[in-house]
Design a protein around this motif. Structure first.
Motif, short mmCIF file in Angstrom:
data_model
loop_
_atom_site.label_atom_id
_atom_site.label_comp_id
_atom_site.label_asym_id
_atom_site.label_seq_id
_atom_site.Cartn_x
_atom_site.Cartn_y
_atom_site.Cartn_z
N ASP A 119 -11.18 -1.26 -5.28
CA ASP A 119 -12.09 -1.02 -4.16
C ASP A 119 -11.38 -1.14 -2.82
O ASP A 119 -11.64 -0.35 -1.89
N LEU A 120 -10.47 -2.11 -2.69
CA LEU A 120 -9.73 -2.27 -1.45
C LEU A 120 -8.85 -1.05 -1.18
O LEU A 120 -8.73 -0.59 -0.04
N LYS A 121 -8.22 -0.53 -2.20
CA LYS A 121 -7.39 0.66 -2.03
C LYS A 121 -8.23 1.85 -1.58
O LYS A 121 -7.80 2.63 -0.72
N ARG A 122 -9.43 1.98 -2.13
CA ARG A 122 -10.31 3.07 -1.71
C ARG A 122 -10.67 2.95 -0.23
O ARG A 122 -10.89 3.95 0.45
N LEU A 123 -10.74 1.71 0.26
CA LEU A 123 -11.07 1.49 1.67
C LEU A 123 -9.89 1.77 2.59
O LEU A 123 -10.07 1.88 3.81
N GLY A 124 -8.68 1.87 2.03
CA GLY A 124 -7.51 2.17 2.84
C GLY A 124 -6.37 1.17 2.73
O GLY A 124 -5.32 1.35 3.36
N VAL A 125 -6.54 0.11 1.95
CA VAL A 125 -5.50 -0.93 1.85
C VAL A 125 -4.27 -0.38 1.13
O VAL A 125 -4.37 0.16 0.03
N PHE A 126 -3.11 -0.55 1.76
CA PHE A 126 -1.84 -0.13 1.16
C PHE A 126 -0.88 -1.29 0.99
O PHE A 126 0.23 -1.11 0.49
N TRP A 127 -1.29 -2.50 1.42
CA TRP A 127 -0.45 -3.71 1.31
C TRP A 127 -1.34 -4.84 0.83
O TRP A 127 -2.38 -5.12 1.42
N LEU A 128 -0.93 -5.48 -0.27
CA LEU A 128 -1.70 -6.58 -0.85
C LEU A 128 -0.82 -7.82 -0.98
O LEU A 128 0.30 -7.74 -1.50
N GLY A 129 -1.34 -8.95 -0.53
CA GLY A 129 -0.67 -10.23 -0.74
C GLY A 129 -1.43 -11.03 -1.78
O GLY A 129 -2.65 -11.19 -1.69
N SER A 310 -10.95 -6.80 10.41
CA SER A 310 -10.99 -5.36 10.67
C SER A 310 -9.93 -4.65 9.82
O SER A 310 -10.27 -3.95 8.87
N LYS A 311 -8.68 -4.84 10.13
CA LYS A 311 -7.61 -4.26 9.32
C LYS A 311 -7.12 -5.21 8.23
O LYS A 311 -6.38 -4.81 7.33
N MET A 312 -7.50 -6.48 8.33
CA MET A 312 -7.14 -7.48 7.32
C MET A 312 -8.39 -8.02 6.65
O MET A 312 -9.39 -8.30 7.32
N VAL A 313 -8.34 -8.17 5.33
CA VAL A 313 -9.44 -8.71 4.53
C VAL A 313 -8.88 -9.77 3.59
O VAL A 313 -7.76 -9.62 3.08
N TYR A 314 -9.66 -10.83 3.39
CA TYR A 314 -9.27 -11.86 2.43
C TYR A 314 -10.36 -12.05 1.39
O TYR A 314 -11.53 -12.22 1.75
N VAL A 315 -9.99 -11.98 0.12
CA VAL A 315 -10.90 -12.28 -0.98
C VAL A 315 -10.38 -13.52 -1.68
O VAL A 315 -9.27 -13.51 -2.22
N ASP A 316 -11.15 -14.62 -1.62
CA ASP A 316 -10.63 -15.84 -2.23
C ASP A 316 -10.87 -15.85 -3.73
O ASP A 316 -11.46 -14.93 -4.31
N ALA A 317 -10.39 -16.90 -4.39
CA ALA A 317 -10.41 -16.94 -5.85
C ALA A 317 -11.81 -16.99 -6.44
O ALA A 317 -12.00 -16.72 -7.63
N SER A 318 -12.80 -17.32 -5.60
CA SER A 318 -14.19 -17.36 -6.05
C SER A 318 -14.97 -16.11 -5.69
O SER A 318 -16.17 -16.03 -5.92
N GLU A 336 -22.07 -10.59 -5.78
CA GLU A 336 -23.47 -10.39 -5.39
C GLU A 336 -23.70 -9.11 -4.60
O GLU A 336 -24.82 -8.58 -4.59
N ARG A 337 -22.65 -8.63 -3.90
CA ARG A 337 -22.77 -7.41 -3.11
C ARG A 337 -21.51 -6.58 -3.29
O ARG A 337 -20.43 -7.13 -3.52
N PRO A 338 -21.60 -5.26 -3.18
CA PRO A 338 -20.40 -4.43 -3.28
C PRO A 338 -19.38 -4.81 -2.20
O PRO A 338 -19.75 -5.05 -1.04
N LEU A 339 -18.12 -4.87 -2.59
CA LEU A 339 -17.06 -5.25 -1.65
C LEU A 339 -17.05 -4.34 -0.43
O LEU A 339 -16.90 -4.80 0.71
N ALA A 340 -17.19 -3.04 -0.64
CA ALA A 340 -17.15 -2.09 0.48
C ALA A 340 -18.27 -2.39 1.48
O ALA A 340 -18.06 -2.28 2.69
N GLU A 341 -19.44 -2.76 0.99
CA GLU A 341 -20.57 -3.08 1.87
C GLU A 341 -20.27 -4.33 2.70
O GLU A 341 -20.54 -4.37 3.90
N ILE A 342 -19.69 -5.35 2.06
CA ILE A 342 -19.34 -6.58 2.78
C ILE A 342 -18.31 -6.29 3.86
O ILE A 342 -18.42 -6.76 5.00
#
Length: 409
Positions: A119-129, A310-318, A336-342
């Motif tokens: 989902d993150l890649k679909r939103l435009g993410v090209f770098w993942l940590g 905005s250009k950075m997003v963090y998804v924690d382990a939970s 609980e909600r689609p990632l793209a919506e959040i």
């Protein structure tokens, strides 16, 4: 060679590498000139088959970098470009200012993590940590790494605990291009004490050597500098120590006010101290040996600014989705909600600014904190009614549309 000649040589090398991405010609000349000047502050390093400027950008000869050009520069995507994912909340170490240790919640499963990456890649993410806790403790880390594909750069942040030669090789085969191993002091006892874990130093040194032995993974040391280190010769001395380890990069950050123990002015860096680290980085990079990559340089007002939310997003382990690893706030859980919506909602409230959001607004966390980490959605929205956002940083003044209002509600 003079500093001017060195900078010119670096700029030309960066330009020639970037020009191999054909659609770069469609980017506005002022933006390309800005990028050339920025990239000229670093020297390209060949690690394996990758040409790497520094580890906060994909290799310039990669499909991930081509996506940066095509989607973010030419396509002017409104979506995020960078994201970090917590692969686990477990960690044997006990760092006082850890942004993750106090976070609560049930860990998400592997399939949910893989879907989040997609989902993150679909939103435009090209770098993942990949971070944690200690991400190596996730038994599916190799599979998760491979799920990102070859058009998304994967960087691992690790203490080194739990690494084996077999695991390092598996990560490399799965597509890992860069690793940052945490090491905060040249003295074993001091590092172990700061990490609250006997053996932390030795685990870090073993991990560094293990990844270097592979020969194909870009190896960095990530270091959290205190104000004391910044304002003395300790930071410079430590860089000399790191250079002796034979690593490719020193990835520098400062203590962030992400947890209650650091919610005070004594812990938070000043603008003068940030500029001192910028100068330290630039002076070392002129030598052309180990790259020094200071986060506050990349995120400074003169370059790309703070893009938390905005250009950075963090998804924690939970599964909680927030602006960045250093900002303990959530806009919702991807269960609980689609990632793209959040992410879309978060972006409306987080304009790109010219200085670090958490450094500017940590006192609001103190006021609204109710004992839970991360702060819940209600507290998050209350903070944003009072939060300060600066004007766009240099890049977004040229590239535009990173500034939807200074205080989006």
């Amino acid at each position: 060679m003079s500093n001017t000649e060195s900078h010119l040589k670096n700029t030309i090398a960066a330009m020639l590498a970037i020009l191999k991405t054909p659609r770069i010609a469609l980017v506005r000349p002022s933006v390309n000139l800005f990028l050339m000047r920025y990239m000229g502050k670093f020297r390209l390093k060949r690690v394996g088959g990758n040409l790497i400027l520094h580890s906060h950008l994909p290799p310039v000869n990669s499909k991930a970098f081509a996506r940066f050009v095509n989607e973010q520069l030419v396509g002017r995507s409104a979506g995020p470009s960078h994201a970090q994912i917590g692969l686990t909340s477990a960690c044997p170490q006990h760092c006082g200012c850890c942004y993750s240790r106090r976070r609560a919640g049930q860990p998400v499963d592997t399939e949910t993590i893989i879907k989040a990456i997609r989902d993150l890649k679909r939103l435009g993410v090209f770098w993942l940590g990949f971070t944690g806790g200690e991400p190596l403790l996730n038994r599916d880390i190799v599979r998760i790494t491979g799920s990102a594909g070859d058009d998304c750069a994967i960087k691992l942040f690790t203490t080194g605990c739990g690494l084996t030669r077999e695991l390092a090789a598996g990560l490399q085969r799965a597509g890992l291009y860069s690793v940052s191993v945490s090491l905060d002091h040249p003295e074993e006892a001091v590092h172990d004490q700061g990490r609250g874990y006997p053996g932390a130093y030795r685990a870090a040194r073993r991990a560094i050597d293990t990844f270097l032995d592979l020969g194909t993974v870009h190896v960095a040391v990530s270091t959290v500098l205190t104000r004391e280190m910044i304002n003395s010769s300790q930071a410079e001395d430590f860089l000399g120590f790191l250079e002796g380890l034979g690593i490719h990069e020193a990835w520098l950050s400062e203590v962030k006010p992400s947890v209650p123990a650091c919610w005070n002015r004594e812990a938070v860096i000043t603008e003068a101290e940030r500029l001192k680290l910028v100068d330290l980085q630039d002076r070392h990079n002129q030598k052309g040996k180990m790259t020094v990559n200071y986060l506050g340089h990349f995120e400074g007002r003169e370059h790309f600014g703070c893009n938390a939310g905005s250009k950075m997003v963090y998804v924690d382990a939970s599964g909680e989705v927030g602006p960045c690893v250093f900002t303990p706030m959530t806009f919702g859980n991807l269960r609980e909600r689609p990632l793209a919506e959040i992410v879309r909602e978060m972006r409306k409230r987080f304009p790109s600014g010219d200085s670090c959001f958490i450094n500017d607004n940590y006192e609001l966390l103190k006021r609204h904190h109710r004992g839970r980490m991360p702060l819940g959605r209600e507290e998050t929205l209350a903070i944003l009614k009072e939060a300060r956002f600066g004007p766009p940083a240099g890049f977004f003044q040229l590239h535009g549309k990173g500034d939807r209002g200074r205080r989006a509600r």
